[in-house]
Design a protein around this motif. Structure first.
Motif, PDB file in Angstrom:
ATOM      1  N   SER A 144       0.744  -1.071  -0.052  1.00 32.77           N
ATOM      2  CA  SER A 144      -0.064  -0.092  -0.078  1.00 32.77           C
ATOM      3  C   SER A 144       0.956   1.074   0.113  1.00 32.77           C
ATOM      4  N   GLU A 145       2.049   1.382   0.721  1.00 36.25           N
ATOM      5  CA  GLU A 145       2.745   2.337   0.966  1.00 36.25           C
ATOM      6  C   GLU A 145       3.701   2.493  -0.567  1.00 36.25           C
ATOM      7  N   GLN A 165       1.272   3.486  -3.268  1.00 40.00           N
ATOM      8  CA  GLN A 165       0.423   4.843  -2.821  1.00 40.00           C
ATOM      9  C   GLN A 165      -0.939   4.546  -3.246  1.00 40.00           C
TER      10      GLN A 165
END
Length: 401
Positions: free
Chosen positions: A41-42, A45
């Motif tokens: 997810s990081e 983004q």
């Protein structure tokens, strides 16, 4: 027609090793990546819900791929199709590692899934390479190992995430796929002399196997038993982490302990396979699942939610799942031995659909998750017992005189 007839006895242990590796690759791409959701997810983004969507699309890709792979393997043989599938899955995983954007990542996950559909051929290879009691003993062994692989996957995923980041699970998958490709290309013989490729008749092939009541009843029984295990795996983070506040490491160890129950279940199933007939094994397994649901319901009502009141009944359920699934697989696959690929694909897609729908319904319920799971175990086992009763009565009705 299979392309793996007459495997020498001395090479059967190697064949078991290959089937075990295919079982591992079948669960690896979904379960091991789960601890990497925050990192994915990081990196891309995108919210975690989008990462979860990639898993759903992966599962859909496998199901669609399996619908075609089974009949194709009956027409052109197992070996070439298996090697093609392994290659496609490795290329898809490589694309995931190199992907710079979320869209590219999802695309290559679907490519990986389309290749992973070939792992359904492990059921057809059991039918091709082994006979009689060997088939059922091997299915018990693989069901046991598959459950263990699923259960230890979060722990392995946590380790890979800490060591190599989110790309770790994909890199290990690629390495495993290359090893299995080499092993399969050396172990599985080419089509025997005189073998002629068959014309692919996809709809006719599925109409034939799915039109048989007993075939569908046995695969549905296996699907219902599998759904009990799969539903627990899906909701376990919601119960153990969110509600009981276990750390990710403690959660992984809890599932590891649960996975060890598959060893006991497999041992019991092996003993039963030599002493009672498959129909009785199916009934025994389903009755254990029923008892597990009743036990969980009773413990929940009197002691509330805890690791013990959740895991203890699931250990009983695991033994029942292992016993019932192995016997039901053997009964189903023996009905159409010359269409083993189509039979395996039809059953696998059925298992995937029912397991997915059941687990989704339980995880989305607004009711207490432990009580909902307990009631589901009871309902699914009763449905399985009803199906098995119908199959036995129909079989007796078809017998002459």
């Amino acid at each position: 027609m299979t392309d793996t007839k007459d495997l020498p006895e001395a090479r059967k242990p190697a064949a078991v090793g290959l089937l075990l590796a295919l079982t591992l690759l079948g669960v690896f791409p979904i379960d091991v990546v789960l601890p990497s959701f925050p990192a994915l997810s990081e990196h891309f983004q995108h919210p975690s819900s989008d990462i979860a969507l990639s898993v759903s699309l992966f599962a859909v890709g496998i199901a669609l791929s399996q619908l075609l792979i089974g009949p194709l393997s009956d027409a052109m043989g197992r070996k070439n199709l298996l090697l093609i599938g392994i290659t496609v899955s490795a290329l898809g995983a490589t694309g995931c590692v190199l992907a710079n954007g979320y869209g590219a990542f999802v695309f290559f996950r679907v490519v990986q899934a389309l290749g992973c559909g070939c792992f359904v051929l492990s059921q057809a290879l059991i039918q091709d390479l082994f006979t009689g009691r060997e088939q059922q003993r091997l299915r018990i062994f693989l069901v046991t190992c598959g459950g263990i692989f699923i259960s230890v996957s979060p722990l392995a995923g946590t380790g890979l995430q800490s060591w190599m980041g989110w790309r770790g699970s994909f890199l290990v998958f690629i390495a495993l796929a290359v090893g299995v490709f080499i092993r399969a290309s050396r172990l599985l013989p080419s089509s025997p002399a005189g073998h002629q490729p068959k014309r692919l008749a996809l709809i006719a092939a599925y109409r034939k196997v799915c039109g048989d009541f007993s075939f569908m009843a046995y695969w549905l029984t296996s699907a219902l038993a599998f759904s009990c295990h799969f539903s627990f795996i899906v909701i376990s983070p919601l119960v153990l982490i969110d509600q009981l506040q276990l750390s990710p490491e403690a959660f992984s160890w809890a599932l590891l302990g649960y996975g060890l129950a598959y060893i006991g279940g497999g041992a019991v199933a092996t003993v039963l396979s030599t002493r009672i007939d498959p129909q009785t094994q199916i009934i025994t397994g389903l009755c254990l699942i029923l008892a597990a649901g009743a036990l969980m319901l009773g413990l929940s009502s009197h002691l509330g939610l805890s690791v013990t009141t959740l895991l203890l009944p699931m250990i009983v359920c695991t033994a029942g799942t292992t016993i019932a699934r192995a016997a039901a697989h053997t009964q189903a696959m023996n009905i159409f031995p010359k269409q083993a690929g189509t039979s395996a694909s039809a059953g696998s897609v059925l298992i995937f659909i029912i397991g997915g729908l059941t687990s989704a319904a339980i995880s989305l319920t607004p009711l207490d998750l432990q009580i909902t799971l307990a009631l589901s175990l009871i309902m699914l086992s009763l449905l399985g017992l009803g199906l098995n009763t119908l199959a036995r009565h129909r079989h007796r009705g078809l017998l002459p005189g």
